[in-house]
Scaffold this motif. Structure first.
Motif, PDB file in Angstrom:
ATOM      1  N   VAL A 160       0.862  -1.182   0.000  1.00 39.22           N
ATOM      2  CA  VAL A 160       0.000   0.000   0.000  1.00 39.22           C
ATOM      3  C   VAL A 160       0.897   1.231   0.000  1.00 39.22           C
ATOM      4  O   VAL A 160       1.697   1.415   0.913  1.00 39.22           O
ATOM      5  CB  VAL A 160      -0.914   0.021   1.246  1.00 39.22           C
ATOM      6  CG1 VAL A 160      -1.774   1.272   1.250  1.00 39.22           C
ATOM      7  CG2 VAL A 160      -1.762  -1.234   1.309  1.00 39.22           C
ATOM      8  N   PHE A 169      -1.524   0.630  -5.119  1.00 35.51           N
ATOM      9  CA  PHE A 169      -1.225  -0.707  -4.593  1.00 35.51           C
ATOM     10  C   PHE A 169      -0.308  -1.454  -5.557  1.00 35.51           C
ATOM     11  O   PHE A 169      -0.534  -1.460  -6.768  1.00 35.51           O
ATOM     12  CB  PHE A 169      -2.539  -1.475  -4.381  1.00 35.51           C
ATOM     13  CG  PHE A 169      -3.537  -0.689  -3.593  1.00 35.51           C
ATOM     14  CD1 PHE A 169      -3.495  -0.652  -2.208  1.00 35.51           C
ATOM     15  CD2 PHE A 169      -4.497   0.088  -4.245  1.00 35.51           C
ATOM     16  CE1 PHE A 169      -4.397   0.120  -1.487  1.00 35.51           C
ATOM     17  CE2 PHE A 169      -5.405   0.861  -3.523  1.00 35.51           C
ATOM     18  CZ  PHE A 169      -5.355   0.875  -2.146  1.00 35.51           C
ATOM     19  N   LEU A 182      -7.640  -1.907  -5.454  1.00 36.05           N
ATOM     20  CA  LEU A 182      -7.278  -2.889  -4.432  1.00 36.05           C
ATOM     21  C   LEU A 182      -8.251  -4.065  -4.542  1.00 36.05           C
ATOM     22  O   LEU A 182      -9.404  -3.977  -4.112  1.00 36.05           O
ATOM     23  CB  LEU A 182      -7.353  -2.262  -3.034  1.00 36.05           C
ATOM     24  CG  LEU A 182      -7.044  -3.202  -1.856  1.00 36.05           C
ATOM     25  CD1 LEU A 182      -5.685  -3.864  -2.020  1.00 36.05           C
ATOM     26  CD2 LEU A 182      -7.102  -2.449  -0.535  1.00 36.05           C
ATOM     27  N   PHE A 192      -0.250  -6.923   4.124  1.00 36.58           N
ATOM     28  CA  PHE A 192      -0.147  -5.544   3.638  1.00 36.58           C
ATOM     29  C   PHE A 192       1.196  -4.952   4.074  1.00 36.58           C
ATOM     30  O   PHE A 192       1.567  -5.039   5.247  1.00 36.58           O
ATOM     31  CB  PHE A 192      -1.285  -4.689   4.192  1.00 36.58           C
ATOM     32  CG  PHE A 192      -2.637  -5.010   3.620  1.00 36.58           C
ATOM     33  CD1 PHE A 192      -2.971  -4.609   2.333  1.00 36.58           C
ATOM     34  CD2 PHE A 192      -3.569  -5.715   4.355  1.00 36.58           C
ATOM     35  CE1 PHE A 192      -4.214  -4.903   1.796  1.00 36.58           C
ATOM     36  CE2 PHE A 192      -4.816  -6.014   3.835  1.00 36.58           C
ATOM     37  CZ  PHE A 192      -5.143  -5.607   2.550  1.00 36.58           C
ATOM     38  N   VAL A 194       2.609  -1.397   4.246  1.00 36.68           N
ATOM     39  CA  VAL A 194       2.076  -0.035   4.144  1.00 36.68           C
ATOM     40  C   VAL A 194       3.212   0.972   4.268  1.00 36.68           C
ATOM     41  O   VAL A 194       3.985   0.943   5.240  1.00 36.68           O
ATOM     42  CB  VAL A 194       1.015   0.211   5.240  1.00 36.68           C
ATOM     43  CG1 VAL A 194       0.389   1.587   5.061  1.00 36.68           C
ATOM     44  CG2 VAL A 194      -0.061  -0.871   5.196  1.00 36.68           C
TER      45      VAL A 194
END
Lengths: 316, 239
Positions: A160, A169, A182, A192, A194
């Motif tokens: 992300v 993404f 997504l 994930f 991030v």
């Protein structure tokens, strides 16, 4: 004509009702009824829902916390209400509120209060820790070195990337393509990663129970396992500038076959774009020279090949 | 009752205590009022909105013409980069990024891009998305992807994230002899970008530039990048 209040020494005053028993009875009755009503009518609808294991866990946790908190709230209110009614100063036969033996405290009450609150707090601590452990961090960002990691055989890594003011993404196991969409497969554990290209953002995928800060130069890892098909909301949950309020998106959980078709198709469609992207990395360093844009992969380890999903491995 | 002799000139004409308090209260009141008024005026201040909706005939497309300049050259921040809008009513360039647009209507956009370029912070934004055919016409040629690491890079983007629209605007050579230094630019070196999109239903849709072009601000994200009227704006879509 005046009505004389009975003094504390009169028979009316000495025939005190058992206040503690009364309060206890009212408290238990109201608490049980309140908890039952909440569990039956509200519990099934407590957000964020059932789209993932972490979302389910969040809903259960919120429900349990409410069931525990309600008796505490009721206890305070019942005691206050009872005291207002039974021990108001204008009521005949009420002892002086200050002074006398009652002002010296009550060891049994004090011990019971300390013990009960200690039990509640420690129980919630243990419960919360177990819940974090069971759901691999409960969808929260665990930083670059997660304490709790899933044991699933197949994990889909999704990066992300937050920037002012949108999320994009990257799918490292599908050639590292980057997309504004997504899309996740159902019944799959998702990892994930991030990060941010500029300021601090927060990736909050509400209905799948994932929430992780997006910090520049930091790889914040969060896990969830999708359980239901559907659409979920993605919002930025960290005040990040002018269009923070417009920094939202929608993700979708689709069937595994639909996901694989989408990913394979998108990988091909975006092949030309992917060639212009920097190599996949856990974090990216934006150029700090003001108007000169650009972002570059950090020199730390690229994505591990241990997690696999899809046909293509990221180049390391 | 006691009479007190006044010394001429000593306190003569001076206000009583209550009078002085009244004057002080009035002054304080005016001060507070001014602060409230100025604060409210600041909060309510906004660039003008160019109207493309009032005289729009149903079914007809709307022409929206913009230009991007490296520095606006006037106003509160003359060195800031900015968008400008060509007013259909006056034919003049207006320093604003707010437009009233009709709903469910094709908008034919022309952007004259006069600023130099650089690599995008996120190369994904080199992809043309959300326009009719997912394509733009760059100086007459159809383009669907700009690699900002080559050529003159990307000067700015025109992006409406909530509508999935993104158009990268190729930069011009910053060393060009006829490089435009301040708005409004007319015949200087520029790229002409044309594309179309269809407005959704009524509502306010924020749009922005995604290239961090706030020169002098950390990571280029401050100043004009955070200011409506410069590199951010609203599509005010009306029915």
């Amino acid at each position: 004509m005046s009505a004389e209040a009975p003094s504390p020494s009169t028979p009316e005053a000495t025939a005190e009702p058992h206040h503690f028993r009364r309060i206890l009875t009212i408290w238990i009755a109201v608490s049980v009824v309140g908890d039952l009503l909440f569990a039956i009518f509200v519990g099934p609808h407590v957000p964020p829902g059932r789209m993932s294991d972490t979302a389910t866990s969040d809903s259960v946790d919120f429900t349990i916390l409410f069931l525990v908190a309600l008796p505490v709230l009721v206890g305070v209110w019942v005691y206050m209400g009872y005291a207002i009614v039974m021990w108001r100063a204008s009521r005949p036969g009420v002892p002086e509120p200050v002074g006398g033996p009652r002002a010296r405290g009550n060891l049994r009450v004090q011990i019971a209060w300390i013990a009960s609150t200690t039990v509640v707090v420690l129980a919630l601590f243990v419960f919360g820790t177990v819940e974090l452990y069971v759901t691999n961090g409960s969808g929260g960002g665990e930083g670059p070195n997660p304490i709790w990691t899933p044991t699933s055989a197949t994990i889909l890594p999704v990066q992300v990337i937050a920037q002012q003011w949108r999320f994009t993404f990257r799918y490292p196991t599908f050639g590292g393509f980057e997309t504004p969409d997504l899309i996740l497969p159902v019944n799959t554990t998702v990892e994930f990663h991030v990060t941010s290209l500029d300021v601090i953002h927060d990736f909050w995928a509400y209905q799948i129970g994932v929430k992780a800060d997006a910090n520049p130069g930091s790889d914040n890892i969060a896990y969830t396992t999708t359980k239901q098909l559907g659409t979920f909301t993605v919002r930025c949950d960290e005040l990040c500038g002018l269009w923070h309020g417009a920094m939202y998106d929608f993700g979708r959980v689709v069937s595994k076959s639909s996901f694989e078709q989408w990913a394979a198709r998108t990988e091909i469609q975006l092949a030309a774009l992917t060639k212009t992207l920097p190599p996949f990395a856990l974090t990216y360093t934006p150029d700090a020279n003001g108007a000169d844009g650009g972002f570059y992969p950090d020199t730390n380890d690229p994505y591990s090949n241990v997690e696999t999903y899809g046909a293509t491995q990221p180049s390391s | 009752m006691r009479a007190v002799a006044r010394v001429p000139g000593d306190g003569e004409g001076a206000l009583s205590r209550s009078g002085r308090l009244a004057v002080a209260a009035v002054i304080v009141g005016i001060g507070i009022g001014l602060i409230v008024f100025l604060t409210a005026a600041f909060l309510r201040s906004s660039p003008p909105t160019v109207d493309f909706a009032s005289n729009h005939q149903a079914g007809q497309p709307v022409s929206l013409t913009l230009e991007t300049v490296g520095s606006i050259g006037y106003g509160a921040h003359p060195t800031w980069v900015s968008y400008l809008t060509l007013s259909p009513q006056t034919g003049q360039w207006v320093h604003t990024t707010l437009w009233d647009l009709p709903a469910n209507t094709t908008i034919n956009v022309t952007i004259n891009q006069y600023d130099s370029g650089s690599p995008l912070r996120n190369q994904l934004l080199g992809l043309v998305q959300g326009t009719t055919g997912n394509v733009m016409m760059l100086n007459g040629k159809a383009v669907s992807l700009l690699n900002s690491n080559t050529g003159n890079g990307v000067g700015h983007t025109f992006s409406i994230p909530t509508l999935g629209i993104n158009v990268p605007l190729e930069g011009v050579n910053g060393n060009a002899p006829n490089f435009c230094n301040a708005a409004p630019c007319t015949t200087e070196a520029h790229n002409v970008v044309k594309f179309s999109f269809v407005t959704p239903g009524p509502g306010n849709y924020p749009w922005q530039c995604f290239l961090p072009c706030g020169l002098g601000y950390l990571y280029g994200n401050g100043g004009p990048m955070q200011s409506v009227g410069y590199m951010d704006g609203f599509l005010k879509v009306v029915s």
